[in-house]
Enzyme design. Sequence first.
Site, short mmCIF file in Angstrom:
data_model
loop_
_atom_site.label_atom_id
_atom_site.label_comp_id
_atom_site.label_asym_id
_atom_site.label_seq_id
_atom_site.Cartn_x
_atom_site.Cartn_y
_atom_site.Cartn_z
NE ARG A 1 42.13 69.71 60.54
CZ ARG A 1 41.08 70.05 59.49
NH1 ARG A 1 41.10 70.61 58.43
NH2 ARG A 1 40.31 70.46 60.62
CD GLU B 1 47.91 72.24 58.15
OE1 GLU B 1 47.24 71.94 56.71
OE2 GLU B 1 46.59 73.09 58.67
CG HIS C 1 44.15 74.20 56.04
ND1 HIS C 1 44.31 73.43 57.36
CD2 HIS C 1 42.62 74.75 56.12
CE1 HIS C 1 43.09 73.15 57.69
NE2 HIS C 1 42.66 73.39 56.93
C1 8YV Z 1 39.89 76.61 58.68
C2 8YV Z 1 39.36 73.45 59.10
O1 8YV Z 1 40.58 76.31 57.16
O2 8YV Z 1 36.83 73.66 58.17
C3 8YV Z 1 37.59 72.80 59.03
O3 8YV Z 1 38.34 71.52 59.37
O4 8YV Z 1 40.09 73.18 58.64
C4 8YV Z 1 38.78 74.77 57.95
O5 8YV Z 1 37.89 75.08 57.62
C5 8YV Z 1 39.94 76.38 59.38
O6 8YV Z 1 39.22 75.71 60.76
C6 8YV Z 1 40.39 78.08 59.64
O7 8YV Z 1 41.31 78.51 60.34
#
Ligand code: 8YV
Length: 315
Positions: free
Chosen positions: A234, A263, A281
């Site tokens: 993150r 983002e 992402h």
């Molecule tokens: C995804 C994520 O890009 O797993 C996570 O925490 O941030 C990512 O796998 C997201 O949830 C899809 O929008």
Amino acid sequence: MSKPDVLQIGYYPEWDQEPLDNAFTMHRYFEAEDKAAFLSKVGPHITGIATRGDLGANRAIIEACPKLEIISIYGVGYDAVDLAACKEKGIRVTNTPDVLTNDVADLGVAMMLGLSRGMVGASEWVRDGSWATKGLYPLQRRIWGRKAGVLGLGRIGYEVAKRLAGFDLDIAYSDVTAKEYAKDWTYIADPVALAQHADFLFVTLAASAETHHIVNREVIDAVGPDGMIINVSRAANVDEAALLDALKAKRLGSAALDVFEDEPALNPRFLELDNVMLQPHHASGTYETRKAMGKLMRDNLAAHYADEKLLAEVI
Ligand code: 8YV
């Protein structure tokens, strides 16, 4: 029996949307023009929220749904969900661990390989004719035999380290404690000391208040002008302003990033830099993994409403 009312925070692919629509009455928050009006209309009926790792659910949304029982996240990260609000109100939270681990590790290592060997620029060199007119592509940095630091040896960090071992990297890691399962790798508790060791510093920590800006100016400077920072966790784990300053001043060699502070909006300073690799992402963004994430997110909701054991419980 009537279908449970579920608030849908963001878009899902059609192979998830269809089964969601079949099992639940989905209320599409992300499509509402006036979000506040939409929430005050549907909020009182909502018992479940379906969200994504990047979108979460804040206190205002949670409090607009007084009958809320469960938040099911499509993603492993739960930092964007207000867990304190959920705990207060006895709301259950689920996520999608394990199914995305390998893809996230793959992208992290792929970014390291691609950036260290200058593959994006080299591809352009071929396409724009520079190869024929200017000759050989500028030399890049070796990968094998160098040193890696993995900041956070959870599921994803472990898979990153396993992959790096295949490149004969000298691997060290940092975590709250040394790990039984990581005997081949050196444990360095202090992030600054880990960064001093590392040519490639991977950030693979679950984000929390404790890890906020753990990669600060001191850590960045310890990675140094020959080093690279790779972040597939993150943005909040890294002090983005300090990172930008260091990249611009070349106090940090380079950075490969899949996550950004605001983002999908990007700090325009990133676009002025030639020592970054920027990704939208999408570390978990393969058909196979996203389908597995969608299924697990739906199965968690279904288990809750069937009074069965949740498959992946955060709280
Ligand atoms: C995804 C994520 O890009 O797993 C996570 O925490 O941030 C990512 O796998 C997201 O949830 C899809 O929008």
